[in-house]
Write a protein that holds these residues in place. Structure first.
Motif, short mmCIF file in Angstrom:
data_model
loop_
_atom_site.label_atom_id
_atom_site.label_comp_id
_atom_site.label_asym_id
_atom_site.label_seq_id
_atom_site.Cartn_x
_atom_site.Cartn_y
_atom_site.Cartn_z
N LYS A 6 0.79 -1.15 0.00
CA LYS A 6 0.07 0.04 -0.13
C LYS A 6 0.66 1.23 0.01
O LYS A 6 0.48 2.34 -0.54
N ALA A 7 1.80 1.29 0.62
CA ALA A 7 2.86 2.46 0.68
C ALA A 7 4.20 2.00 1.19
O ALA A 7 4.47 0.96 1.77
N ARG A 17 13.78 6.42 -3.60
CA ARG A 17 12.54 7.06 -4.23
C ARG A 17 12.35 6.89 -5.65
O ARG A 17 11.38 6.39 -6.09
N LYS A 18 13.45 6.82 -6.49
CA LYS A 18 13.38 6.74 -7.95
C LYS A 18 13.39 5.17 -8.38
O LYS A 18 12.45 4.93 -9.04
N LEU A 19 13.83 4.16 -7.29
CA LEU A 19 13.84 2.84 -7.47
C LEU A 19 12.41 2.44 -7.31
O LEU A 19 11.75 1.67 -8.10
N LEU A 24 7.57 -0.04 -8.36
CA LEU A 24 6.40 -0.09 -7.86
C LEU A 24 5.56 1.34 -7.95
O LEU A 24 5.28 1.98 -7.33
N PRO A 25 5.18 1.56 -9.56
CA PRO A 25 4.55 2.75 -9.82
C PRO A 25 3.36 2.68 -9.34
O PRO A 25 2.39 1.95 -9.25
N HIS A 148 0.35 11.55 6.71
CA HIS A 148 -0.86 11.79 7.37
C HIS A 148 -1.88 10.75 6.40
O HIS A 148 -3.11 10.85 6.92
N ASN A 149 -1.50 10.39 5.30
CA ASN A 149 -2.51 9.48 4.65
C ASN A 149 -2.25 7.96 5.05
O ASN A 149 -3.16 7.07 5.14
N TRP A 150 -1.02 7.66 5.61
CA TRP A 150 -0.59 6.33 5.69
C TRP A 150 -0.20 5.96 7.18
O TRP A 150 -0.46 4.83 7.44
N ARG A 151 0.37 6.89 7.93
CA ARG A 151 0.89 6.69 8.99
C ARG A 151 1.92 5.46 9.26
O ARG A 151 1.75 4.87 10.28
N VAL A 152 2.51 5.29 8.22
CA VAL A 152 3.80 4.16 8.45
C VAL A 152 4.96 4.81 8.75
O VAL A 152 5.45 5.91 8.79
#
Length: 202
Positions: A6-7, A17-19, A24-25, A148-152
């Motif tokens: 999910k994230a 980040r690029k990888l 995982l697009p 704030h969307n995923w809290r991971v």
């Protein structure tokens, strides 16, 4: 397996980040708040050390890197002194506390307002390092706010790494890989469970 992701939570590594975006697009990337604040404290301390070298005056570290609400009376007084005498260091400290507020915000919208104000403020800073920090925050804006969307967080993973490395460090290494594996597995057992079965400790 990839569909279940999910994230992804990372630190400020553009290569990661690029990888992730390539492999995982469409999967959101979240900046781990622990690493973001660790980076902030590092920048504050660097500003303190530079100011210390320039002025020849000792500037206490803890009032700057410790959470402001956790300061003792003495440390709060030291922070007030730093704010009066060393405006540039105080500016770095303010930016660090603003970043903490981004992660402590009650919702993403509030976090956006705080982060955008912080980025805008750093654009006009007199210190090049502070301007560069603002550019970094602007580059990672979406990933910071994604918290704030995923809290991971990578907190659990970091803890696992520590538990794996600690037995090796305190034992100065292991010649027998099997012994290392068994001791590492013991590190993950609850202490109460080990006390209930003392023969595991012998």
């Amino acid at each position: 397996m990839r569909r279940r992701i999910k994230a992804v939570c990372i630190d400020f590594k553009d290569g990661w980040r690029k990888l992730i975006k390539r492999v995982l697009p469409g999967v959101p990337v979240v900046v781990d708040h622990f690493h973001a604040l660790k980076d902030a404290n590092r920048r504050v301390d660097e500003a303190r050390l530079i100011e210390q070298q320039v002025t020849g005056q000792r500037i206490p570290r803890w009032p700057l890197v410790k959470n402001e609400e956790d300061l003792t009376e003495r440390q709060a007084a030291q922070l007030a002194m730093i704010s009066r005498r060393y405006r540039n260091v105080a500016h770095f400290h303010w930016a660090k506390e603003q970043l903490r507020d981004v992660y402590r915000a009650s919702c993403r919208k509030e976090a956006e307002l705080i982060l955008d104000r912080l980025i805008l403020n750093t654009r006009e800073a007199s210190d090049v390092a502070l301007v560069q920090w603002g550019r970094t925050l602007r580059s990672w804006r979406e990933e910071i706010l994604a918290y704030h969307n995923w809290r991971v967080t990578n907190g659990y993973t970091e803890g696992v790494h520590t538990k794996i490395k600690l037995p090796k460090r305190i034992s100065y290494g292991f010649r027998n890989r099997g012994v290392y594996v068994r001791k590492t597995l013991l590190a993950f057992l609850p202490l109460a469970w080990l006390i209930s079965f003392p023969y595991f400790l012998t």
